[in-house]
Design a protein around this motif. Sequence first.
Motif, PDB file in Angstrom:
ATOM      1  N   GLY A 162      35.220  45.160  49.388  1.00  0.00           N
ATOM      2  CA  GLY A 162      35.059  43.932  50.151  1.00  0.00           C
ATOM      3  C   GLY A 162      35.966  42.807  49.710  1.00  0.00           C
ATOM      4  N   VAL A 163      36.524  42.898  48.496  1.00  0.00           N
ATOM      5  CA  VAL A 163      37.418  41.819  48.046  1.00  0.00           C
ATOM      6  C   VAL A 163      38.703  41.782  48.878  1.00  0.00           C
ATOM      7  CG1 VAL A 163      36.501  41.902  45.694  1.00  0.00           C
ATOM      8  CG2 VAL A 163      38.576  43.207  46.247  1.00  0.00           C
ATOM      9  N   TYR A 164      39.030  42.905  49.547  1.00  0.00           N
ATOM     10  CA  TYR A 164      40.253  42.966  50.348  1.00  0.00           C
ATOM     11  C   TYR A 164      40.048  42.470  51.781  1.00  0.00           C
ATOM     12  CZ  TYR A 164      42.123  46.282  46.821  1.00  0.00           C
ATOM     13  OH  TYR A 164      42.554  46.893  45.674  1.00  0.00           O
ATOM     14  N   LEU A 165      38.798  42.231  52.194  1.00  0.00           N
ATOM     15  CA  LEU A 165      38.543  41.887  53.594  1.00  0.00           C
ATOM     16  C   LEU A 165      39.410  40.718  54.048  1.00  0.00           C
ATOM     17  CD1 LEU A 165      34.653  42.242  53.783  1.00  0.00           C
ATOM     18  CD2 LEU A 165      36.382  43.776  54.746  1.00  0.00           C
ATOM     19  N   GLY A 166      40.028  40.896  55.199  1.00  0.00           N
ATOM     20  CA  GLY A 166      40.925  39.887  55.733  1.00  0.00           C
ATOM     21  C   GLY A 166      42.388  40.204  55.510  1.00  0.00           C
ATOM     22  N   LEU A 213      47.825  44.189  46.055  1.00  0.00           N
ATOM     23  CA  LEU A 213      47.784  43.236  47.164  1.00  0.00           C
ATOM     24  C   LEU A 213      47.168  41.912  46.713  1.00  0.00           C
ATOM     25  CD1 LEU A 213      46.460  45.522  50.049  1.00  0.00           C
ATOM     26  CD2 LEU A 213      48.777  44.564  49.853  1.00  0.00           C
ATOM     27  N   PRO A 214      47.700  40.783  47.172  1.00  0.00           N
ATOM     28  CA  PRO A 214      47.019  39.499  46.909  1.00  0.00           C
ATOM     29  C   PRO A 214      45.719  39.454  47.699  1.00  0.00           C
ATOM     30  CG  PRO A 214      48.867  39.191  48.415  1.00  0.00           C
ATOM     31  CD  PRO A 214      48.940  40.616  47.946  1.00  0.00           C
ATOM     32  N   LEU A 215      44.651  38.973  47.085  1.00  0.00           N
ATOM     33  CA  LEU A 215      43.351  38.962  47.750  1.00  0.00           C
ATOM     34  C   LEU A 215      43.254  37.751  48.668  1.00  0.00           C
ATOM     35  CD1 LEU A 215      40.962  40.069  44.859  1.00  0.00           C
ATOM     36  CD2 LEU A 215      42.226  41.468  46.531  1.00  0.00           C
ATOM     37  N   PRO A 216      42.823  37.960  49.912  1.00  0.00           N
ATOM     38  CA  PRO A 216      42.720  36.846  50.864  1.00  0.00           C
ATOM     39  C   PRO A 216      41.636  35.849  50.450  1.00  0.00           C
ATOM     40  CG  PRO A 216      42.655  38.979  51.985  1.00  0.00           C
ATOM     41  CD  PRO A 216      42.482  39.249  50.530  1.00  0.00           C
ATOM     42  N   ALA A 217      41.895  34.589  50.691  1.00  0.00           N
ATOM     43  CA  ALA A 217      40.895  33.557  50.427  1.00  0.00           C
ATOM     44  C   ALA A 217      40.097  33.332  51.711  1.00  0.00           C
ATOM     45  CB  ALA A 217      41.572  32.268  49.978  1.00  0.00           C
ATOM     46  N   THR A 218      39.276  34.327  52.062  1.00  0.00           N
ATOM     47  CA  THR A 218      38.497  34.274  53.293  1.00  0.00           C
ATOM     48  C   THR A 218      37.014  34.148  52.971  1.00  0.00           C
ATOM     49  OG1 THR A 218      38.371  36.696  53.340  1.00  0.00           O
ATOM     50  CG2 THR A 218      40.171  35.657  54.556  1.00  0.00           C
ATOM     51  N   GLU A 219      36.251  33.715  53.948  1.00  0.00           N
ATOM     52  CA  GLU A 219      34.806  33.601  53.775  1.00  0.00           C
ATOM     53  C   GLU A 219      34.198  34.985  53.620  1.00  0.00           C
ATOM     54  OE1 GLU A 219      30.885  31.823  56.143  1.00  0.00           O
ATOM     55  OE2 GLU A 219      32.914  31.482  56.902  1.00  0.00           O
ATOM     56  N   SER A 220      33.320  35.143  52.646  1.00  0.00           N
ATOM     57  CA  SER A 220      32.674  36.434  52.417  1.00  0.00           C
ATOM     58  C   SER A 220      31.561  36.646  53.427  1.00  0.00           C
ATOM     59  CB  SER A 220      32.108  36.501  50.994  1.00  0.00           C
ATOM     60  OG  SER A 220      33.134  36.436  50.038  1.00  0.00           O
ATOM     61  N   PRO A 221      31.482  37.833  54.020  1.00  0.00           N
ATOM     62  CA  PRO A 221      30.459  38.075  55.035  1.00  0.00           C
ATOM     63  C   PRO A 221      29.067  38.317  54.472  1.00  0.00           C
ATOM     64  CG  PRO A 221      31.781  40.035  54.719  1.00  0.00           C
ATOM     65  CD  PRO A 221      32.402  38.967  53.884  1.00  0.00           C
ATOM     66  N   ILE A 251      29.355  40.581  48.436  1.00  0.00           N
ATOM     67  CA  ILE A 251      30.819  40.546  48.373  1.00  0.00           C
ATOM     68  C   ILE A 251      31.293  39.272  47.687  1.00  0.00           C
ATOM     69  CG2 ILE A 251      32.923  40.457  49.763  1.00  0.00           C
ATOM     70  CD1 ILE A 251      31.535  42.297  51.760  1.00  0.00           C
ATOM     71  N   ALA A 252      30.621  38.160  47.955  1.00  0.00           N
ATOM     72  CA  ALA A 252      30.980  36.917  47.269  1.00  0.00           C
ATOM     73  C   ALA A 252      30.850  37.080  45.766  1.00  0.00           C
ATOM     74  CB  ALA A 252      30.091  35.774  47.763  1.00  0.00           C
TER      75      ALA A 252
END
Length: 302
Positions: free
Chosen positions: A114-118, A128-136, A140-141
Amino acid sequence: MILVTGGLGMIGAHTARALADLGREVVATAHHRAAVPSFLSGRVTVEHLDVTDRDAFHAVTERHGVRDIVHLAGSVPGEDPIGYFRADIAGLLNAFEVARVRGIRRFAVASSLGVYLGHPATPWHEALPLPATESPHPIIAFKKAVEPLTLDGLRGTRVEPVILRIGSVWGPLMDPESPFNPTMPYLNAALRGERPPPVPADDSGDACYAPDAGRAIALLTAAPALRYPIYNVSSGRPRTGRALADAVAAAVPGVHPELLPGGTPGPYLDITRLAEDTGFAPDFDTAAAVAHYVAWRAANPR
């Protein structure tokens, strides 16, 4: 001795078994779950441990002369996310303290795909750089926070951190109606003699059978040396809706899953690092995994 916290949960139990298969001594801890899976009976030491109890965590580690820790214990959020974060962070910090004070060699801890989501790239790989997206979801947060907390919490010590970015794992010991993995309700509809809901034939995504995930984690824990602090843990190949439906049709008599045309290829985890550093390759393809699970469920409630 290797300590596996959450060692009677799905991933923990399969990790403990795989470590025992490698000839390692294992102490598996559990808090709420008391039933020992048949495949662990007599093979590992089982201890009751609430990982939020600092003194008890130290006592178990000292009593068994633990040298490596696989920290998989965790809770499931209810209506109070603060209570969830408080408990799981307390357990993580206690694990860090034990590792630092007792000179643990290697500290492996569960993160998540889940850290890769987005991230648009696929397959997902560790560089891969991890996206700074809202965790669903709060889980995952928390897993996104686990990674820097672990690396910084053990920095400057001789403890080797290993972040386990665990994929979409399913199999024996998982809740048959788990809301966290669509494979489980799909399979269990078939085991009730019902037709599972139709899925697009070409939909695909990450999937890993629990015994394979456990063996991957065991190999990372037992490896003489590792080149990286972060590893993806999964099968390394996407599973399609067609492959799952065909496997169910072959393993469950009288059930003929319906497929929808088309579908969308989804992301999955690249396991090149894992394979190169441990020699891991999955033992189960989709057909073998479904057949194995159906046989397991014939004698087990979950």
